[in-house]
Enzyme design. Structure first.
Site, PDB file in Angstrom:
ATOM      1  N   ASP A  16       0.880  -1.165   0.000  1.00  0.00           N
ATOM      2  CA  ASP A  16       0.000   0.000   0.000  1.00  0.00           C
ATOM      3  C   ASP A  16       0.917   1.215   0.000  1.00  0.00           C
ATOM      4  OD1 ASP A  16      -2.339   1.591   0.210  1.00  0.00           O
ATOM      5  OD2 ASP A  16      -2.041   1.732   2.383  1.00  0.00           O
ATOM      6  N   GLU A  77      -1.031  -0.930  -4.983  1.00  0.00           N
ATOM      7  CA  GLU A  77      -2.194  -0.105  -5.300  1.00  0.00           C
ATOM      8  C   GLU A  77      -1.858   0.860  -6.424  1.00  0.00           C
ATOM      9  OE1 GLU A  77      -5.023   1.437  -2.192  1.00  0.00           O
ATOM     10  OE2 GLU A  77      -4.136   3.321  -2.862  1.00  0.00           O
ATOM     11  N   ASP A 150      -2.813   1.073   6.920  1.00  0.00           N
ATOM     12  CA  ASP A 150      -1.911   0.819   5.795  1.00  0.00           C
ATOM     13  C   ASP A 150      -1.450  -0.643   5.778  1.00  0.00           C
ATOM     14  OD1 ASP A 150      -1.338   3.866   5.059  1.00  0.00           O
ATOM     15  OD2 ASP A 150      -1.137   3.606   7.224  1.00  0.00           O
TER      16      ASP A 150
END
Length: 178
Positions: A16, A77, A150
């Site tokens: 992430d 991501e 996260d």
């Protein structure tokens, strides 16, 4: 990218991306929808430090994880516009460094949008952080929710890849045989 072919028992690194906080995870893909957590954590960089130094800290930490866990593939991501241009630019810088770290190891990188991850993990492309954390805790059989968010997001990215990759590979193979 070459990398090793993904099979059951592959190690998937979920990332992430973020410059202040970057979630990292490694999971082992099992048969079917079985996924086993291996490691999860967060890399932090000081907001008052110069951008090049923050990117180096991020790169060093991610490369250390890659060297320690030797993942077969990386799921990260996809950067999207969040309304704040400076935040998007910092995240984009971080993504570039993270992808370069994977490329140096010949690791394939797959990008997923937040809504793709949410849909894969929760069945709802608009799930909130709490729903996602609850789902990832349940899916992975964790005794407590991963913190901060996260870390949970990095696990969700890895799980998303484990569950979507076999289907994506099948579609690609069928398209190439036409």
């Amino acid at each position: 990218m070459t990398g090793r072919p993904q099979t059951d028992d592959s190690l998937v690194m979920g990332i992430d991306p973020g410059l202040t906080r970057c979630g990292l995870s490694v999971v082992r893909a099992g048969q079917g929808r079985s996924v086993v957590p291996v490691a999860v954590g967060v890399v932090r960089t000081p907001a008052d430090e110069a951008l090049p130094l923050r990117l180096r800290r991020l790169s060093d930490a991610v490369e250390s994880w890659m060297d320690d866990y030797r993942p077969d593939v990386v799921a990260i991501e996809r950067v999207f516009e969040r309304g704040n241009v400076s935040t998007v630019m910092n995240t984009a810088h971080a993504v570039g460094v993270l992808m370069l770290s994977a490329a140096r190891r010949d690791l394939p990188v797959h990008q997923y949008t937040p809504s793709e991850v949410k849909k894969a993990v929760s069945g709802n492309g608009r799930a909130d952080k709490r729903q996602m954390t609850n789902m990832i805790t349940r899916i992975l059989g964790l005794s407590e929710p991963p913190k901060p968010a996260d870390a949970a997001d990095a696990l969700a990215l890895a799980v998303c890849h484990c569950w979507r990759s076999p289907f994506s590979t099948l579609v690609s193979e069928r398209k190439s045989s036409l």
